[in-house]
Design a protein around this motif. Structure first.
Motif, PDB file in Angstrom:
ATOM      1  N   GLN A 213     -19.347   4.485  -1.102  1.00 35.98           N
ATOM      2  CA  GLN A 213     -18.152   4.146  -1.572  1.00 35.98           C
ATOM      3  C   GLN A 213     -17.042   4.301  -0.256  1.00 35.98           C
ATOM      4  O   GLN A 213     -16.973   5.478   0.352  1.00 35.98           O
ATOM      5  CB  GLN A 213     -17.427   4.836  -2.790  1.00 35.98           C
ATOM      6  CG  GLN A 213     -16.229   4.176  -3.084  1.00 35.98           C
ATOM      7  CD  GLN A 213     -15.874   4.779  -4.643  1.00 35.98           C
ATOM      8  OE1 GLN A 213     -16.622   5.554  -5.191  1.00 35.98           O
ATOM      9  NE2 GLN A 213     -14.550   4.483  -4.860  1.00 35.98           N
ATOM     10  N   THR A 214     -16.187   3.191   0.136  1.00 40.55           N
ATOM     11  CA  THR A 214     -15.217   3.517   1.025  1.00 40.55           C
ATOM     12  C   THR A 214     -13.583   3.529   0.011  1.00 40.55           C
ATOM     13  O   THR A 214     -13.932   3.589  -1.146  1.00 40.55           O
ATOM     14  CB  THR A 214     -15.064   1.997   1.873  1.00 40.55           C
ATOM     15  OG1 THR A 214     -14.545   1.045   1.113  1.00 40.55           O
ATOM     16  CG2 THR A 214     -16.308   1.673   2.491  1.00 40.55           C
ATOM     17  N   LYS A 215     -12.709   3.573   0.801  1.00 35.41           N
ATOM     18  CA  LYS A 215     -11.428   3.710   0.058  1.00 35.41           C
ATOM     19  C   LYS A 215     -10.910   2.326  -0.179  1.00 35.41           C
ATOM     20  O   LYS A 215      -9.708   2.131  -0.836  1.00 35.41           O
ATOM     21  CB  LYS A 215     -10.338   4.401   1.043  1.00 35.41           C
ATOM     22  CG  LYS A 215     -10.718   6.057   1.186  1.00 35.41           C
ATOM     23  CD  LYS A 215      -9.722   6.756   2.014  1.00 35.41           C
ATOM     24  CE  LYS A 215     -10.567   8.240   2.096  1.00 35.41           C
ATOM     25  NZ  LYS A 215      -9.635   9.209   2.540  1.00 35.41           N
ATOM     26  N   GLY A 216     -11.470   1.422   0.388  1.00 38.99           N
ATOM     27  CA  GLY A 216     -11.078  -0.084   0.317  1.00 38.99           C
ATOM     28  C   GLY A 216     -11.230  -0.780  -1.120  1.00 38.99           C
ATOM     29  O   GLY A 216     -12.506  -0.466  -1.683  1.00 38.99           O
ATOM     30  N   THR A 217     -10.310  -1.414  -1.578  1.00 38.94           N
ATOM     31  CA  THR A 217     -10.491  -1.974  -2.850  1.00 38.94           C
ATOM     32  C   THR A 217     -10.107  -3.488  -2.598  1.00 38.94           C
ATOM     33  O   THR A 217      -9.393  -3.606  -1.692  1.00 38.94           O
ATOM     34  CB  THR A 217      -9.814  -1.447  -4.101  1.00 38.94           C
ATOM     35  OG1 THR A 217      -8.484  -1.521  -3.879  1.00 38.94           O
ATOM     36  CG2 THR A 217     -10.440  -0.105  -4.572  1.00 38.94           C
ATOM     37  N   GLN A 218     -10.454  -4.349  -3.213  1.00 39.68           N
ATOM     38  CA  GLN A 218     -10.349  -5.779  -2.972  1.00 39.68           C
ATOM     39  C   GLN A 218     -10.089  -6.421  -4.475  1.00 39.68           C
ATOM     40  O   GLN A 218     -10.756  -6.494  -5.397  1.00 39.68           O
ATOM     41  CB  GLN A 218     -11.233  -6.496  -2.206  1.00 39.68           C
ATOM     42  CG  GLN A 218     -10.734  -7.731  -1.454  1.00 39.68           C
ATOM     43  CD  GLN A 218     -11.919  -8.174  -0.765  1.00 39.68           C
ATOM     44  OE1 GLN A 218     -13.065  -7.677  -0.377  1.00 39.68           O
ATOM     45  NE2 GLN A 218     -11.664  -9.147  -0.006  1.00 39.68           N
ATOM     46  N   LYS A 219      -8.995  -7.255  -4.571  1.00 41.52           N
ATOM     47  CA  LYS A 219      -8.683  -8.084  -5.752  1.00 41.52           C
ATOM     48  C   LYS A 219      -9.143  -9.480  -5.443  1.00 41.52           C
ATOM     49  O   LYS A 219      -8.772 -10.100  -4.609  1.00 41.52           O
ATOM     50  CB  LYS A 219      -7.392  -8.168  -6.198  1.00 41.52           C
ATOM     51  CG  LYS A 219      -6.721  -8.814  -7.260  1.00 41.52           C
ATOM     52  CD  LYS A 219      -6.592  -7.708  -8.507  1.00 41.52           C
ATOM     53  CE  LYS A 219      -6.130  -8.589  -9.589  1.00 41.52           C
ATOM     54  NZ  LYS A 219      -6.254  -7.884 -10.779  1.00 41.52           N
ATOM     55  N   ILE A 220     -10.196  -9.584  -6.517  1.00 38.52           N
ATOM     56  CA  ILE A 220     -10.845 -11.103  -6.420  1.00 38.52           C
ATOM     57  C   ILE A 220     -10.766 -11.510  -7.561  1.00 38.52           C
ATOM     58  O   ILE A 220     -11.113 -11.363  -8.762  1.00 38.52           O
ATOM     59  CB  ILE A 220     -12.394 -10.917  -5.857  1.00 38.52           C
ATOM     60  CG1 ILE A 220     -12.179 -10.217  -4.470  1.00 38.52           C
ATOM     61  CG2 ILE A 220     -12.871 -12.250  -5.673  1.00 38.52           C
ATOM     62  CD1 ILE A 220     -13.948  -9.862  -4.169  1.00 38.52           C
TER      63      ILE A 220
END
Length: 173
Positions: free
Chosen positions: A120-127
């Motif tokens: 897991q990275t700290k990045g999230t993405q709204k899709i």
């Protein structure tokens, strides 16, 4: 002196035999057909498995809608006996691989398996209306979403842009 002449003939015969063998191998190499590049993977029809999974699974089963025809479905399976595990794999237009994996299995184990070692990275993405977490470092990069007791993983050798395109195309009905 007769002995040395015999040794010279046997060395000469061995060199000639080796030359003939190499020449024969070269001719065979030239005329044996070889396939270059990647194999042409057959397109699978996943509609029946999708309907079965949607009836049997304890969560809303996702599949893409609206992907271009250049995205070729190549593998599909539903395992109701293994935490309602749904798999759908695609060959992308540029020769990469992207898969959708869903399951009610324990999330940490399932994500490890589906991303083949991703972290897991700290990045999230709204899709669309969902928030996805990025995973990298395994054999596959991945986008992960958890909802309704199930984990959805979009993973593969494709770029994050391709993973995002697949995640955006996922519909549950």
């Amino acid at each position: 002196m007769a002995g040395s002449n015999g040794k010279q003939k046997s060395v000469r015969n061995m060199v000639l035999s080796l030359g003939v063998t190499v020449l024969a191998a070269g001719v065979i190499y030239l005329f044996v057909p070889r396939e270059g590049g990647t194999p042409d993977l057959p397109r699978v029809d996943y509609r029946v498995e999708l309907l079965t999974a949607r009836r049997a699974a304890s969560y809303p089963v996702a599949a893409p809608q609206g992907l271009p025809d250049t995205w070729k479905p190549t593998s599909v399976r539903f395992r109701g006996d293994k935490a309602d595990a749904w798999h759908l794999g695609f060959h992308t237009p540029d020769g990469q691989y992207v898969q959708i994996e869903q399951s009610t299995q324990k999330p940490a184990e399932f994500i490890e398996e589906a991303s083949q070692g991703g972290r897991q990275t700290k990045g999230t993405q709204k899709i669309g209306d969902r928030t996805w977490t990025r995973y990298t470092g395994g054999r596959y990069d991945a986008l992960v979403h958890q909802e309704n007791g199930a984990t959805t993983v979009v993973a593969g050798t494709g770029s994050f842009e391709q993973l995002k395109q697949m995640a955006a195309a996922l519909k549950t009905a």
